[in-house]
Design a protein around this motif. Structure first.
Motif, PDB file in Angstrom:
ATOM      1  N   ARG A 123       2.637   1.596  -3.342  1.00  0.00           N
ATOM      2  CA  ARG A 123       1.750   2.114  -4.395  1.00  0.00           C
ATOM      3  C   ARG A 123       1.526   3.616  -4.250  1.00  0.00           C
ATOM      4  O   ARG A 123       1.464   4.337  -5.241  1.00  0.00           O
ATOM      5  CB  ARG A 123       0.413   1.372  -4.366  1.00  0.00           C
ATOM      6  CG  ARG A 123       0.491   0.004  -5.007  1.00  0.00           C
ATOM      7  CD  ARG A 123      -0.837  -0.718  -4.964  1.00  0.00           C
ATOM      8  NE  ARG A 123      -0.774  -1.927  -5.757  1.00  0.00           N
ATOM      9  CZ  ARG A 123      -0.960  -1.982  -7.076  1.00  0.00           C
ATOM     10  NH1 ARG A 123      -1.258  -0.898  -7.751  1.00  0.00           N
ATOM     11  NH2 ARG A 123      -0.866  -3.135  -7.715  1.00  0.00           N
ATOM     12  N   LYS A 124       1.387   4.074  -3.008  1.00  0.00           N
ATOM     13  CA  LYS A 124       1.157   5.514  -2.799  1.00  0.00           C
ATOM     14  C   LYS A 124       2.356   6.324  -3.302  1.00  0.00           C
ATOM     15  O   LYS A 124       2.194   7.284  -4.041  1.00  0.00           O
ATOM     16  CB  LYS A 124       0.940   5.802  -1.301  1.00  0.00           C
ATOM     17  CG  LYS A 124      -0.507   5.655  -0.895  1.00  0.00           C
ATOM     18  CD  LYS A 124      -0.868   6.469   0.323  1.00  0.00           C
ATOM     19  CE  LYS A 124      -0.248   5.959   1.580  1.00  0.00           C
ATOM     20  NZ  LYS A 124      -0.904   6.349   2.807  1.00  0.00           N
ATOM     21  N   HIS A 180       0.832  -1.191   0.000  1.00  0.00           N
ATOM     22  CA  HIS A 180       0.000   0.000   0.000  1.00  0.00           C
ATOM     23  C   HIS A 180       0.879   1.257   0.000  1.00  0.00           C
ATOM     24  O   HIS A 180       0.663   2.189  -0.783  1.00  0.00           O
ATOM     25  CB  HIS A 180      -0.909  -0.042   1.230  1.00  0.00           C
ATOM     26  CG  HIS A 180      -1.878   1.078   1.284  1.00  0.00           C
ATOM     27  ND1 HIS A 180      -2.869   1.240   0.347  1.00  0.00           N
ATOM     28  CD2 HIS A 180      -1.998   2.113   2.144  1.00  0.00           C
ATOM     29  CE1 HIS A 180      -3.551   2.324   0.636  1.00  0.00           C
ATOM     30  NE2 HIS A 180      -3.048   2.865   1.711  1.00  0.00           N
ATOM     31  N   GLU A 181       1.901   1.240   0.852  1.00  0.00           N
ATOM     32  CA  GLU A 181       2.835   2.372   0.912  1.00  0.00           C
ATOM     33  C   GLU A 181       3.608   2.490  -0.394  1.00  0.00           C
ATOM     34  O   GLU A 181       3.816   3.585  -0.915  1.00  0.00           O
ATOM     35  CB  GLU A 181       3.812   2.196   2.095  1.00  0.00           C
ATOM     36  CG  GLU A 181       3.143   2.329   3.461  1.00  0.00           C
ATOM     37  CD  GLU A 181       2.404   3.660   3.634  1.00  0.00           C
ATOM     38  OE1 GLU A 181       2.950   4.704   3.243  1.00  0.00           O
ATOM     39  OE2 GLU A 181       1.262   3.655   4.127  1.00  0.00           O
ATOM     40  N   LEU A 235      -6.251  10.277  -3.343  1.00  0.00           N
ATOM     41  CA  LEU A 235      -4.835  10.612  -3.155  1.00  0.00           C
ATOM     42  C   LEU A 235      -4.546  11.127  -1.758  1.00  0.00           C
ATOM     43  O   LEU A 235      -3.445  11.562  -1.478  1.00  0.00           O
ATOM     44  CB  LEU A 235      -4.397  11.654  -4.195  1.00  0.00           C
ATOM     45  CG  LEU A 235      -4.390  11.206  -5.659  1.00  0.00           C
ATOM     46  CD1 LEU A 235      -3.787  12.277  -6.542  1.00  0.00           C
ATOM     47  CD2 LEU A 235      -3.621   9.905  -5.857  1.00  0.00           C
ATOM     48  N   SER A 271       2.697   6.104  -7.152  1.00  0.00           N
ATOM     49  CA  SER A 271       1.751   6.900  -7.941  1.00  0.00           C
ATOM     50  C   SER A 271       2.172   8.370  -7.930  1.00  0.00           C
ATOM     51  O   SER A 271       2.050   9.052  -8.943  1.00  0.00           O
ATOM     52  CB  SER A 271       0.312   6.706  -7.458  1.00  0.00           C
ATOM     53  OG  SER A 271       0.209   7.061  -6.122  1.00  0.00           O
ATOM     54  N   GLN A 272       2.744   8.834  -6.792  1.00  0.00           N
ATOM     55  CA  GLN A 272       3.232  10.224  -6.754  1.00  0.00           C
ATOM     56  C   GLN A 272       4.353  10.421  -7.780  1.00  0.00           C
ATOM     57  O   GLN A 272       4.407  11.443  -8.459  1.00  0.00           O
ATOM     58  CB  GLN A 272       3.757  10.583  -5.350  1.00  0.00           C
ATOM     59  CG  GLN A 272       2.688  10.629  -4.263  1.00  0.00           C
ATOM     60  CD  GLN A 272       1.536  11.582  -4.586  1.00  0.00           C
ATOM     61  OE1 GLN A 272       1.681  12.508  -5.373  1.00  0.00           O
ATOM     62  NE2 GLN A 272       0.368  11.347  -3.985  1.00  0.00           N
ATOM     63  N   SER A 298      -5.396  15.955  -7.299  1.00  0.00           N
ATOM     64  CA  SER A 298      -6.331  15.076  -6.579  1.00  0.00           C
ATOM     65  C   SER A 298      -7.763  15.254  -7.095  1.00  0.00           C
ATOM     66  O   SER A 298      -8.578  14.340  -6.999  1.00  0.00           O
ATOM     67  CB  SER A 298      -6.246  15.332  -5.083  1.00  0.00           C
ATOM     68  OG  SER A 298      -6.471  16.687  -4.830  1.00  0.00           O
ATOM     69  N   PRO A 343      -3.527  11.202   2.140  1.00  0.00           N
ATOM     70  CA  PRO A 343      -2.499  10.383   2.791  1.00  0.00           C
ATOM     71  C   PRO A 343      -3.061   9.151   3.506  1.00  0.00           C
ATOM     72  O   PRO A 343      -2.401   8.123   3.594  1.00  0.00           O
ATOM     73  CB  PRO A 343      -1.862  11.342   3.799  1.00  0.00           C
ATOM     74  CG  PRO A 343      -2.274  12.715   3.383  1.00  0.00           C
ATOM     75  CD  PRO A 343      -3.528  12.598   2.582  1.00  0.00           C
ATOM     76  N   SER A 374      -5.788   7.438   2.590  1.00  0.00           N
ATOM     77  CA  SER A 374      -6.642   6.617   1.722  1.00  0.00           C
ATOM     78  C   SER A 374      -6.219   5.155   1.814  1.00  0.00           C
ATOM     79  O   SER A 374      -5.027   4.845   1.809  1.00  0.00           O
ATOM     80  CB  SER A 374      -6.513   7.094   0.280  1.00  0.00           C
ATOM     81  OG  SER A 374      -7.042   6.115  -0.585  1.00  0.00           O
TER      82      SER A 374
END
Ligand code: AMP
Ligand code: FE
Ligand code: FE
Ligand code: ZN
Length: 284
Positions: free
Chosen positions: A101-102, A98-99, A129, A105-106, A121, A131, A133
């Motif tokens: 992917r976040k 999850h981290e 988007l 994506s950035q 966003s 933090p 989510s």
């Protein structure tokens, strides 16, 4: 009695599908399926909603997830089934994704902006988007935002020109190896399966994967004709691996793949269900 069919590969709104977990249960019943596994990318979040919905409608459901890995710089998808949903190590493994992917994506958004395609966003569904989510954000969501802004006409085009592997705005993100993924699955008492071998074009990659301690291979996949399955079924037989199968349903994001368009029969599903019940009751 209809032929027994269980679809073991589909995606909900918890990753890059467009149907909620409860809607998938409904669709499975409508399609006459007698078994199901929801295999979101790198998250098991769907089960919170899917378990009560499946119980209410008496649809046998087994745990599933499609984990992203990297082997020699190539992307590999690994399906896991029948693991304990309570496993702390598997939940931690999904949080790590999850981290990843976040952050990834950035980085992809920064590359798109540098290429004249800024996204904010506001171009994503609400909270996507933010933090905190819990969404398993992926490239299809970025592709949808690109369509919305008029940068591309289709998800396909976004991948073809910008965010597909080896394209200018592609970032794999922190690499998680196949070996550590198999270890995480096995620690959670799950079964590991090579996803859609039909799509692996690199012979060396396939050879490496076939030498690793998987428990199965996805023999039946999406809309491939039965002849395309024979090779994988033979491998499964030779290695004494399970041959799984499923549609890779993503709802409107891949409209050509309907839930239940690929499936496994009663014997395979019964084995997986038994394994799931054993994982559930074992101490982790
Ligand atoms: P990600 O998990 O962010 O790496 O995105 C991978 C997902 O994007 C896959 O699971 C597919 O659902 C989708 N995808 C990959 N390649 C394509 C493509 N060429 N066209 C459309 N969707 C794709
Ligand atoms: Fe996907
Ligand atoms: Fe996949
Ligand atoms: Zn999939």
């Amino acid at each position: 009695m209809n032929q027994f069919r269980a679809d073991l590969h589909c995606h909900s709104t918890c990753s890059d599908g467009t149907s909620t977990p409860s809607q998938i249960i409904r669709l499975a019943l409508d399609a006459g399926l007698q078994g199901l596994s929801i295999t979101d990318h790198d998250t098991i979040g769907a089960y919170k909603q899917a378990i009560p919905a499946a119980e209410e409608s008496n649809l046998p459901l087994i745990s599933g997830v499609e984990l992203s890995a990297i082997h020699k710089q190539k992307s590999v998808h690994i399906l896991a089934y029948s693991f304990s949903l309570e496993s702390l190590s598997l939940n931690a493994f999904c949080m790590r994704h999850h981290e990843r992917r976040k952050l990834r994506s950035q980085k992809i958004l920064a590359l798109l902006a540098a290429n004249g395609m800024p996204l904010t966003s506001k171009d994503f569904p609400p909270d996507f988007l933010s933090p905190d989510s819990m969404h398993s954000i992926g490239r299809p969501h970025i592709a949808l935002a690109m369509i919305k802004k008029g940068y591309v006409n289709s998800i396909q085009q976004a991948f073809q020109y910008f965010i597909g592997e080896e394209k200018p705005c592609y970032i794999p993100g922190d690499a998680v190896s196949v070996e550590e993924t198999l270890e995480a699955i096995h620690r959670a008492k799950g079964l590991s399966v090579i996803a859609h071998p039909h799509l692996i074009k690199d012979g060396e990659l396939l050879k490496d994967l076939l030498a690793m301690p998987f428990d199965g291979i996805e023999g039946y996949y999406a809309r491939f004709p039965p002849i395309a399955h024979e090779r994988w079924l033979k491998i499964a037989k030779r290695k004494n691996w399970i041959a799984t199968g499923g549609s890779d349903f993503h709802g409107e994001n891949k409209p050509s793949l309907s839930l239940g368009s690929s499936w496994v029969g009663a014997e395979t599903f019964a084995n997986l269900l038994k394994h799931f019940e054993e994982s559930r009751s074992s101490l982790l």
